[in-house]
Design a protein around this motif. Structure first.
Motif, short mmCIF file in Angstrom:
data_model
loop_
_atom_site.label_atom_id
_atom_site.label_comp_id
_atom_site.label_asym_id
_atom_site.label_seq_id
_atom_site.Cartn_x
_atom_site.Cartn_y
_atom_site.Cartn_z
N GLN A 44 0.83 -1.21 0.00
CA GLN A 44 0.00 0.00 0.00
C GLN A 44 0.86 1.25 0.00
O GLN A 44 0.56 2.23 -0.68
CB GLN A 44 -0.95 0.00 1.19
CG GLN A 44 -2.04 -1.02 1.06
CD GLN A 44 -2.97 -1.03 2.26
OE1 GLN A 44 -2.63 -0.56 3.34
NE2 GLN A 44 -4.16 -1.58 2.08
N PHE A 45 1.95 1.24 0.75
CA PHE A 45 2.87 2.37 0.80
C PHE A 45 3.42 2.68 -0.60
O PHE A 45 3.43 3.82 -1.04
CB PHE A 45 4.00 2.08 1.79
CG PHE A 45 5.14 3.05 1.73
CD1 PHE A 45 5.02 4.32 2.28
CD2 PHE A 45 6.34 2.70 1.14
CE1 PHE A 45 6.08 5.22 2.23
CE2 PHE A 45 7.39 3.58 1.09
CZ PHE A 45 7.26 4.85 1.63
N SER A 46 3.89 1.63 -1.30
CA SER A 46 4.45 1.81 -2.64
C SER A 46 3.40 2.35 -3.60
O SER A 46 3.67 3.26 -4.39
CB SER A 46 5.00 0.48 -3.17
OG SER A 46 6.07 0.06 -2.39
N HIS A 47 2.21 1.81 -3.54
CA HIS A 47 1.12 2.27 -4.42
C HIS A 47 0.78 3.73 -4.13
O HIS A 47 0.62 4.54 -5.06
CB HIS A 47 -0.13 1.40 -4.22
CG HIS A 47 -1.30 1.87 -5.01
ND1 HIS A 47 -1.50 1.53 -6.33
CD2 HIS A 47 -2.33 2.68 -4.67
CE1 HIS A 47 -2.60 2.11 -6.77
NE2 HIS A 47 -3.13 2.80 -5.78
N ALA A 48 0.67 4.08 -2.86
CA ALA A 48 0.32 5.45 -2.48
C ALA A 48 1.37 6.44 -3.01
O ALA A 48 1.02 7.50 -3.53
CB ALA A 48 0.19 5.57 -0.96
N GLN A 49 2.63 6.08 -2.89
CA GLN A 49 3.68 6.98 -3.38
C GLN A 49 3.65 7.13 -4.90
O GLN A 49 3.86 8.22 -5.42
CB GLN A 49 5.05 6.47 -2.94
CG GLN A 49 5.35 6.77 -1.49
CD GLN A 49 6.82 6.65 -1.20
OE1 GLN A 49 7.43 5.62 -1.48
NE2 GLN A 49 7.39 7.68 -0.65
N LEU A 50 3.39 6.03 -5.60
CA LEU A 50 3.35 6.09 -7.07
C LEU A 50 2.16 6.88 -7.60
O LEU A 50 2.26 7.56 -8.62
CB LEU A 50 3.30 4.67 -7.65
CG LEU A 50 4.58 3.87 -7.56
CD1 LEU A 50 4.34 2.43 -8.01
CD2 LEU A 50 5.69 4.51 -8.39
N CYS A 51 1.04 6.79 -6.90
CA CYS A 51 -0.21 7.40 -7.40
C CYS A 51 -0.47 8.78 -6.83
O CYS A 51 -1.47 9.40 -7.16
CB CYS A 51 -1.38 6.48 -7.08
SG CYS A 51 -1.29 4.93 -7.97
N ASN A 52 0.39 9.25 -5.97
CA ASN A 52 0.15 10.55 -5.34
C ASN A 52 1.43 11.36 -5.34
O ASN A 52 2.33 11.11 -4.55
CB ASN A 52 -0.35 10.36 -3.90
CG ASN A 52 -0.76 11.66 -3.27
OD1 ASN A 52 -0.44 12.74 -3.76
ND2 ASN A 52 -1.46 11.57 -2.18
N ASP A 53 1.49 12.34 -6.21
CA ASP A 53 2.67 13.19 -6.28
C ASP A 53 2.40 14.59 -5.74
O ASP A 53 3.13 15.53 -6.03
CB ASP A 53 3.20 13.25 -7.71
CG ASP A 53 2.18 13.81 -8.68
OD1 ASP A 53 1.02 14.01 -8.29
OD2 ASP A 53 2.55 14.05 -9.85
N HIS A 54 1.33 14.73 -4.96
CA HIS A 54 0.99 16.05 -4.42
C HIS A 54 2.06 16.47 -3.41
O HIS A 54 2.42 15.70 -2.52
CB HIS A 54 -0.39 16.03 -3.76
CG HIS A 54 -0.96 17.39 -3.60
ND1 HIS A 54 -0.52 18.25 -2.63
CD2 HIS A 54 -1.92 18.05 -4.29
CE1 HIS A 54 -1.19 19.39 -2.71
NE2 HIS A 54 -2.04 19.27 -3.73
N PRO A 55 2.57 17.68 -3.51
CA PRO A 55 3.64 18.12 -2.62
C PRO A 55 3.23 18.25 -1.15
O PRO A 55 4.10 18.32 -0.28
CB PRO A 55 4.07 19.48 -3.19
CG PRO A 55 2.88 19.94 -3.97
CD PRO A 55 2.20 18.71 -4.48
N ASN A 56 1.93 18.28 -0.87
CA ASN A 56 1.48 18.43 0.52
C ASN A 56 1.33 17.10 1.25
O ASN A 56 0.95 17.09 2.41
CB ASN A 56 0.14 19.16 0.57
CG ASN A 56 0.26 20.63 0.27
OD1 ASN A 56 1.33 21.12 -0.09
ND2 ASN A 56 -0.83 21.35 0.39
N VAL A 57 1.59 15.99 0.57
CA VAL A 57 1.39 14.68 1.18
C VAL A 57 2.71 13.92 1.24
O VAL A 57 3.42 13.79 0.25
CB VAL A 57 0.36 13.84 0.40
CG1 VAL A 57 0.18 12.48 1.06
CG2 VAL A 57 -0.97 14.56 0.32
#
Length: 64
Positions: A44-57
């Motif tokens: 889940q961590f890897s997926h979240a990082q790949l799919c979310n490039d928002h600078p606030n997260v």
């Protein structure tokens, strides 16, 4: 859910158990929230990082 939590623009927060990262991205995009999100699942961590490039997260792989 964010309305029930009284989320306001520009807030900062911590999310325990980020799952796939969707709620963190939603809060960042729609409310300008800055969020640190923790998860214990490597997948889940890897997926979240790949799919979310928002600078606030920021996602962190750690046991809480």
């Amino acid at each position: 859910m964010s309305e029930k939590m009284h989320i306001e623009k520009g807030m900062k927060g911590v999310e325990w158990g980020s799952g796939w990262g969707g709620f963190a991205k939603f809060l960042a995009v729609n409310y300008g929230v800055t969020l640190t999100s923790y998860n214990v699942s490597e997948e889940q961590f890897s997926h979240a990082q790949l799919c979310n490039d928002h600078p606030n997260v920021e996602f962190k792989l750690r046991d809480y």
